[in-house]
Design an enzyme around this catalytic site. Structure first.
Site, PDB file in Angstrom:
ATOM      1  N   LYS A 153       0.919  -1.154   0.090  1.00 12.36           N
ATOM      2  CA  LYS A 153      -0.089  -0.006   0.023  1.00 12.36           C
ATOM      3  C   LYS A 153       0.899   1.206  -0.156  1.00 12.36           C
ATOM      4  O   LYS A 153       1.711   1.347   0.730  1.00 12.36           O
ATOM      5  CB  LYS A 153      -0.858   0.019   1.190  1.00 12.36           C
TER       6      LYS A 153
ATOM      7  N   SER B 280      -9.909   2.046   2.784  1.00 10.69           N
ATOM      8  CA  SER B 280      -8.828   2.801   1.986  1.00 10.69           C
ATOM      9  C   SER B 280      -8.107   1.994   1.357  1.00 10.69           C
ATOM     10  O   SER B 280      -7.233   2.167   0.285  1.00 10.69           O
ATOM     11  CB  SER B 280      -8.103   3.559   2.662  1.00 10.69           C
TER      12      SER B 280
ATOM     13  N   SER C  72      -9.993  -0.755   7.236  1.00 10.54           N
ATOM     14  CA  SER C  72      -9.509  -0.612   5.827  1.00 10.54           C
ATOM     15  C   SER C  72      -8.737  -1.579   5.200  1.00 10.54           C
ATOM     16  O   SER C  72      -8.331  -1.493   3.877  1.00 10.54           O
ATOM     17  CB  SER C  72      -8.724   0.761   5.683  1.00 10.54           C
TER      18      SER C  72
END
Length: 480
Positions: free
Chosen positions: A76, A151, A175
């Protein structure tokens, strides 16, 4: 058949026996990204050195005993990577190249994993749909007209699409787990402090936690083995004995007591999701577990509590982005204007919204009414969970109240968007672990079963999740 249809253990055997090379795996990953990522949008930056790294590793492959050796992973884009752009999907950090690796990245490199690239996300991890990226939206591999969740939407979508074997995400209010549910993969949010946050760009420091997203529970356990453990660079890192999480995957849950909070099956949960969770309960019962209904009365306050606390911490953490030390610097005539214009140009609307909310909650005259009260509710929520865990091994329920929604449907309605995290937020507020595993399909889209445990009870969660996965069929590949 893709090489990634095999799990970690099988691929490790194939590499050791010389039937597959690290270069083969890296090529498989890049070929799949080239074929699918225009439709998905999971990657923001690709690692240009991956092929050279693979060639060097091919010479060592037969002698390595680490199960992650040579396996491709996505990271990420709020986890810093030395020499590779880390943007947090924000224009503010569009050209930021870190000088060091995050602890989790160092540990993955030590294990021999190959970083393929950096994954798209909601800007500074603020969002539930991955529509807040400054560069491009991520689309759900099951239906590109729908969101992948956020996210960590890029982290979930890339695994579901078969671009990499596994990925790292971060979980502040769900998330990792919510996008895992939307994309039909396995997502683990570890106990707060089990995995180092050093090198994670902070959103809300008392809530953020890095964790793995994978196709299977077994692969998830292998990845957590690699990244868990104390870190001297993280003051909140826990010092605990680490088990081998794969030893929990024996499929036996006979005699275990599981709690199903009535609040997790209340109004707002779609009929399709409710049906899949009810079927999951019956599956768990058939495996020998007892499932009983309980109450977590304070979870109804989770949303306002979370958004006040998270936004307050974001307001403090994002103050470091001033246009002076790193990131975007606006042209201005005075120092104060540099701060103002840099933030105005660099931050997106959702980030600005949360900074404003957090600054307000921390301001003189409102601190006691909002921030302090939220911390008090958080304590009560921790007590609610502790009361349940005194009698039960784990808590179960839906990961998200609905399946993935259409792109754009909730973008102009932040309160409805925030409500998508209603099932996951209490876990972060309590600092406890939880895992989302595929439970089935509703409307042709994945539904996630969330399994929640007490502090450092990851072995218990893997035990339940693996038993359910084996009985339920586990990961299904979307047709791209």
């Amino acid at each position: 058949m893709s090489l990634f249809d095999h799990g970690v253990a099988k691929l490790h055997t194939l590499i050791k026996e010389g039937e597959v090379t690290v270069s083969d795996l890296v090529k498989e990953s890049f070929d799949r990204i080239e074929a699918t990522d225009e439709k998905i949008g999971a990657f923001l930056t690709l690692n240009e050195d991956a092929f050279e790294q693979a060639k060097r590793m091919d010479e060592l492959a037969k002698t390595s005993d680490n199960p992650l050796f040579g396996l491709p992973i996505g990271v990420k884009d709020n986890i810093v990577t030395k020499g590779t752009r880390t943007t947090c999907a924000s224009k503010f950090l569009e050209n930021f190249v870190p000088a060091h690796d995050a602890t989790v990245v160092e540990r993955l490199h030590d294990a021999g994993a190959v970083t393929i690239g950096k994954l798209n996300m909601d800007e500074f991890a603020m969002g539930s749909s991955n529509e807040n990226s400054a560069f491009k939206v991520v689309r759900n591999p099951w239906d590109p007209t729908r969101v992948p969740g956020g996210s960590s939407g890029g982290s979930a979508a890339t695994v579901a699409a078969g671009q990499v074997l596994f990925s790292l995400g971060s979980d502040t209010g769900g998330s990792i787990r919510q996008p895992a549910a939307y994309c039909g993969v396995v997502g683990m949010k570890p106990t707060y402090g089990l995995v180092s946050r050093y090198g994670l760009v902070a959103f809300a420091s008392s809530l953020d936690q890095i964790g793995p997203l994978t196709r299977t529970v077994e692969d998830n356990a292998y990845l957590l083995n690699a990244i868990a453990g104390h870190c001297d660079m993280d003051s909140t890192s826990a010092t605990v004995d680490l088990p081998d999480y794969t030893k929990s995957l024996h499929g036996d849950i006979k005699g275990m007591k599981l709690a199903l909070p009535k609040e997790f099956m209340a109004e707002g949960v779609s009929d399709g999701v409710r049906k899949q969770i009810e079927e999951a309960v019956e599956t768990l019962k058939s495996l020998g577990a007892t499932v009983e209904t309980v109450s977590l009365p304070t979870v109804k306050y989770a949303l306002p509590t979370y958004y006040l606390l998270a936004s307050s911490e974001a307001s403090s953490n994002l103050a470091r982005f001033d246009g002076i030390r790193y990131g975007r610097r606006a042209e201005a005539d005075a120092l104060e204007e540099v701060f103002t214009y840099s933030r105005e140009q660099g931050f997106g609307e959702e980030v600005k919204r949360r900074i404003m909310l957090g600054t307000y909650a921390l301001s003189s005259g409102y601190y006691d009414a909002f921030y302090k009260k939220s911390q008090q509710v958080r304590t009560l929520m921790k007590q609610d969970f502790a009361n349940v865990f005194a009698d039960y091994d784990a808590i179960i329920g839906p990961t998200a109240p609905t399946v993935a929604f259409k792109l754009g449907d909730q973008l102009e309605d932040p309160l409805t968007m925030y409500a998508n995290d209603i099932m996951t937020i209490p876990v972060n507020l309590a600092g406890i672990p939880a895992i989302s595993v595929p439970a089935g399909l509703s409307e042709g889209l994945p539904v996630g079963l969330q399994i929640i445990g007490n502090h450092f009870s990851e072995p218990t969660l893997y035990r339940v999740a693996h038993a359910f996965e084996q009985a339920n069929g586990g990961f299904k590949m979307p047709q791209l």
